[in-house]
Design a protein around this motif. Structure first.
Motif, short mmCIF file in Angstrom:
data_model
loop_
_atom_site.label_atom_id
_atom_site.label_comp_id
_atom_site.label_asym_id
_atom_site.label_seq_id
_atom_site.Cartn_x
_atom_site.Cartn_y
_atom_site.Cartn_z
N ASP A 1 0.84 -1.19 0.00
CA ASP A 1 0.00 0.00 0.00
C ASP A 1 0.88 1.24 0.00
O ASP A 1 0.72 2.14 -0.82
N ARG A 2 1.86 1.26 0.94
CA ARG A 2 2.75 2.42 1.02
C ARG A 2 4.03 2.04 1.75
O ARG A 2 3.99 1.28 2.71
N GLN A 3 5.14 2.55 1.26
CA GLN A 3 6.40 2.40 1.96
C GLN A 3 6.76 3.75 2.60
O GLN A 3 6.79 4.77 1.92
N PHE A 4 7.03 3.71 3.90
CA PHE A 4 7.46 4.91 4.62
C PHE A 4 8.98 4.88 4.71
O PHE A 4 9.56 3.91 5.22
N THR A 5 9.63 5.90 4.20
CA THR A 5 11.09 5.95 4.19
C THR A 5 11.58 6.98 5.20
O THR A 5 10.95 8.03 5.38
N PRO A 6 12.71 6.70 5.86
CA PRO A 6 13.18 7.62 6.91
C PRO A 6 13.58 8.98 6.34
O PRO A 6 14.25 9.05 5.31
N GLY A 7 13.16 10.04 7.03
CA GLY A 7 13.50 11.39 6.61
C GLY A 7 14.18 12.19 7.70
O GLY A 7 14.55 13.34 7.50
N MET A 8 14.36 11.58 8.87
CA MET A 8 14.96 12.28 10.01
C MET A 8 16.49 12.24 9.90
O MET A 8 17.07 11.21 9.54
N ASP A 9 17.12 13.35 10.22
CA ASP A 9 18.58 13.43 10.26
C ASP A 9 19.13 12.40 11.25
O ASP A 9 18.58 12.23 12.35
N ALA A 10 20.21 11.71 10.88
CA ALA A 10 20.75 10.63 11.71
C ALA A 10 21.13 11.11 13.11
O ALA A 10 20.90 10.41 14.10
N GLY A 11 21.72 12.31 13.19
CA GLY A 11 22.10 12.84 14.50
C GLY A 11 20.90 13.05 15.40
O GLY A 11 20.93 12.72 16.59
N ARG A 12 19.84 13.63 14.81
CA ARG A 12 18.63 13.86 15.60
C ARG A 12 17.99 12.52 16.00
O ARG A 12 17.49 12.38 17.12
N GLU B 1 19.41 9.65 16.65
CA GLU B 1 20.12 9.04 17.76
C GLU B 1 19.94 9.84 19.05
O GLU B 1 19.88 9.26 20.14
N ALA B 2 19.84 11.16 18.94
CA ALA B 2 19.61 11.98 20.12
C ALA B 2 18.23 11.70 20.72
O ALA B 2 18.07 11.59 21.95
N ARG B 3 17.22 11.58 19.85
CA ARG B 3 15.87 11.28 20.33
C ARG B 3 15.82 9.91 21.00
O ARG B 3 15.19 9.72 22.03
N TYR B 4 16.48 8.93 20.37
CA TYR B 4 16.45 7.58 20.93
C TYR B 4 17.22 7.52 22.25
O TYR B 4 16.80 6.83 23.19
#
Length: 500
Positions: free
Chosen positions: A466-477, A479-482
Motif C-alpha cells: 500500500d505504502r512504503q514509509f522511508t526515513p526522513g529524520m537526520d541521523a544525529g537527531r 540518535e539523540a531522540r532515541y
C-alpha cells in the motif's frame, strides 16, 4: 468449492471471514464475549462463550456471503495464544474457565522455578522465559487447584488444549485432539528443537503427558467438522497462533523479514529460518510456521501497550474522542518540546520484562498540553519498536541483506505514526494493502492445502504494497531522540534490567 472459511478467535471477540478464490475477504461476522476477572491479575473466559461465538459467527459469515456448505473448500483457524482449556475426555465438559494468556496467577510459581535454577533448561528447549504468560504453569495451576482434577488427569480422563485445540475438538465432535506446532511452541511444554512434548518439563510441572494433543504442521488434516454444524462435513486444513498467522499473511518467508502487528499491544516476529537463535537480549525463540515437518524459527518481542496508549488518551485523559484525532493533535504539537511517555501501565515487556514498573512522562513544561501528550503517546510506539528492532538485530547476525519490516494491525493505518517509526528506525517500513493479515495467513494455509491457493512463492508474489514509509529524520537527531527515550526508560524501571 471456491471459498475458505477463516476462524479468528481472539481475546475479546470471535470472528469468521470468508475468502474467495482470489484470496479476497468477501464477508465476515464478529461477536464479543464476556471477560471474567475473579481476582486481581486473574483473567478468564467461559469456554462455552468461545465455542458459541465461534460457531455462530461461522454460520453468519457463510450466510452473509450468500454461500452454502458446498462452496467451502476448507476451514483455517487462528487464535489467541497461550490461553488454557482443560476438559473431560468423556463428557466434553471443561473443568474450569479458560485461563487467559494475560493471567498472572502463576507469577509465584514461575519465580520459584526460576529461583530453583530451571529457566536455562526451559529456555534452551522451548525458547521461552519463565513467565505466567505461557500455558504450562496455567495448566499446572488447574491440576493443583480444581478439586479432583489431579486424580482425573492421572486416570486419563482429562485433556488439555490451547484455544485452537479446543475448537477443533468441538468442531469435530471430539474426533480430533490436535494442535499445530506454532501453538504448541507457546505452551512452555514443547521442545521446539526436537519437535516433541518435553517429558522432563512436564514432570517438573507434574503434568501427565497423556493430556497433551498431537502436534501437526500448520497445513495438515486436523479433522472433519460434524455434519450438523454447517450442513455437511468440512475439513480443517490450516492452523496457526495469531502472531504466527500474521507472519504468514505478511509473506515473511525469508530469513531477516520481520512483521510488527499493532493492536492493543505490539508483537514483532523476525524470521530466522532453520536457525533457532538463542537471544542474548531477552527476546523469545519460537516457531514461525511449520510445513512438511520442518519448522521455520523466529525471534519474537512483545510490547504490552501500543494501540492501548491511544485508548488512554481517549478514555483516561479524555483529550480525544476517537483514535483518529491523536494524529491530528500530534501534527499540531510544539516541535521544540521533547516529551517522552513511557507507557508502562502494566509494566514493560521485551526487552525489559519489568512487570512492576509503571507509566511515566518526562520533559513537561508549562506549555505542555494535549497536542504534546498525543505526540509523545504515538512516538512511544516507535521508540518501543526500535527497542525490539535493536535487540533482534543484535541477536540475528545474518551476513549481508537488509532487514525488511512489514506492519499491520489497527494502528498501522496512522500515516504519522508509521512515518515516525521509519524515522526512528532509520529503515523503510512497508504497509500492505490487506491489513487483515492474521485471518489471511490461515486462509492461505488452508486454501493451499485444499489446492485452491498457490504455494509459498506464489503467495509471496501476491503480497501487495500500500505504502512504503522511508526515513526522513537526520541521523544525529534520530540518535539523540532515541538516547532520550533510553534515559526515560532507565528512570522508569523498577530495577536494573536482568541478564539475558
Amino acid at each position: 468449492m471456491t471459498h475458505i472459511l477463516a476462524i479468528d478467535q481472539g481475546t475479546t471477540s470471535s470472528r469468521a471471514i470468508i475468502f474467495d478464490k482470489a484470496l479476497t475477504p468477501i464477508a465476515s461476522a464478529q461477536e464479543e464475549f464476556t471477560q471474567h476477572f475473579p481476582a486481581s491479575g486473574w483473567v478468564e473466559h467461559d469456554p462455552a462463550d468461545i465455542w458459541v461465538t465461534t460457531a455462530g459467527t461461522c454460520r453468519e459469515a457463510i450466510e452473509r456471503a450468500g454461500l452454502g456448505p458446498e462452496d467451502i473448500a476448507a476451514i483455517g483457524i487462528t487464535n489467541q495464544r497461550e490461553t488454557v482449556v482443560v476438559w473431560d475426555r468423556e463428557t466434553g465438559q471443561p473443568i474450569h474457565n479458560a485461563i487467559v494468556w494475560q493471567d498472572r496467577r502463576t507469577a509465584e510459581l514461575c519465580a520459584r522455578l526460576k529461583a530453583d535454577g530451571h529457566e536455562p533448561m526451559i529456555r534452551s528447549r522451548t525458547g521461552l522465559l519463565l513467565d505466567p504468560y505461557f500455558s504450562g504453569t496455567k495448566l499446572a495451576w488447574l491440576l493443583s487447584n480444581v478439586e479432583g482434577a489431579r486424580a482425573k488427569a492421572e486416570a486419563g480422563r482429562l485433556i488439555f488444549g490451547t484455544v485452537d485445540c479446543y475448537l477443533i475438538w468441538k468442531l469435530t465432535g471430539g474426533a480430533s485432539h490436535v494442535t499445530d506446532a506454532t501453538n504448541a511452541a507457546r505452551t512452555l511444554l514443547y521442545n521446539i528443537r526436537k519437535g516433541e512434548w518435553d517429558a522432563e518439563i512436564c514432570a517438573l510441572l507434574n503434568i501427565p503427558m497423556e493430556m497433551l494433543p498431537e502436534v501437526k504442521d500448520c497445513g495438515a488434516d486436523f479433522g472433519m467438522t460434524r455434519a450438523d454444524l454447517f450442513g455437511k462435513p468440512l475439513p480443517v486444513l490450516g492452523v496457526a497462533g495469531d502472531q504466527q498467522a500474521a507472519t504468514l499473511g505478511q509473506a515473511c518467508f525469508q530469513p531477516g523479514m520481520m512483521k510488527s502487528t499493532y493492536g492493543t499491544g505490539c508483537f514483532a516476529l523476525l524470521n530466522t529460518g532453520d536457525t533457532l537463535v538463542e537471544s542474548q537480549n531477552r527476546m523469545l525463540g519460537t516457531i514461525a510456521y511449520q510445513f512438511d515437518g520442518k519448522p521455520s524459527y523466529a525471534l519474537e518481542g512483545s510490547i504490552f501497550i501500543a494501540g492501548a496508549v491511544v485508548q488512554w488518551l481517549r478514555d483516561g485523559l479524555r483529550i480525544i474522542r476517537e483514535a483518529g484525532e491523536s494524529q491530528t493533535l500530534a501534527e499540531a504539537a510544539d516541535k521544540t518540546q521533547e516529551l517522552y511517555l513511557v507507557p508502562a501501565f502494566v509494566g514493560l515487556g521485551a526487552p525489559y520484562w519489568d512487570p512492576d514498573c509503571r507509566g511515566a512522562i518526562y520533559g513537561l513544561t508549562r506549555g505542555s498540553g494535549p497536542a504534546e501528550f498525543a505526540r509523545a503517546a504515538l512516538e512511544s510506539v516507535g521508540f518501543q519498536t526500535r527497542d525490539l528492532w535493536e535487540a533482534m538485530r543484535a541477536d540475528w547476525q545474518a551476513s549481508g541483506g537488509e532487514n525488511i519490516l512489514r506492519v499491520d494491525g489497527g494502528m498501522s493505518v496512522s500515516d504519522w505514526t508509521m512515518q515516525f517509526l521509519a524515522d526512528i528506525l532509520g529503515a523503510p517500513v512497508d504497509r500492505p494493502k490487506v491489513l487483515e493479515t492474521t485471518a489471511l495467513g490461515v486462509a492461505w494455509v488452508a486454501g493451499m492445502r485444499a489446492g485452491l491457493y498457490p504455494d509459498q512463492d506464489g503467495f509471496a508474489a501476491m503480497w501487495a504494497l500500500d505504502r512504503q514509509f522511508t526515513p526522513g529524520m537526520d541521523a544525529g537527531r534520530r540518535e539523540a531522540r532515541y538516547a532520550g527515550w533510553k534515559d526515560a526508560v532507565a528512570r522508569t524501571l523498577s530495577h536494573e534490567p536482568g541478564p539475558a
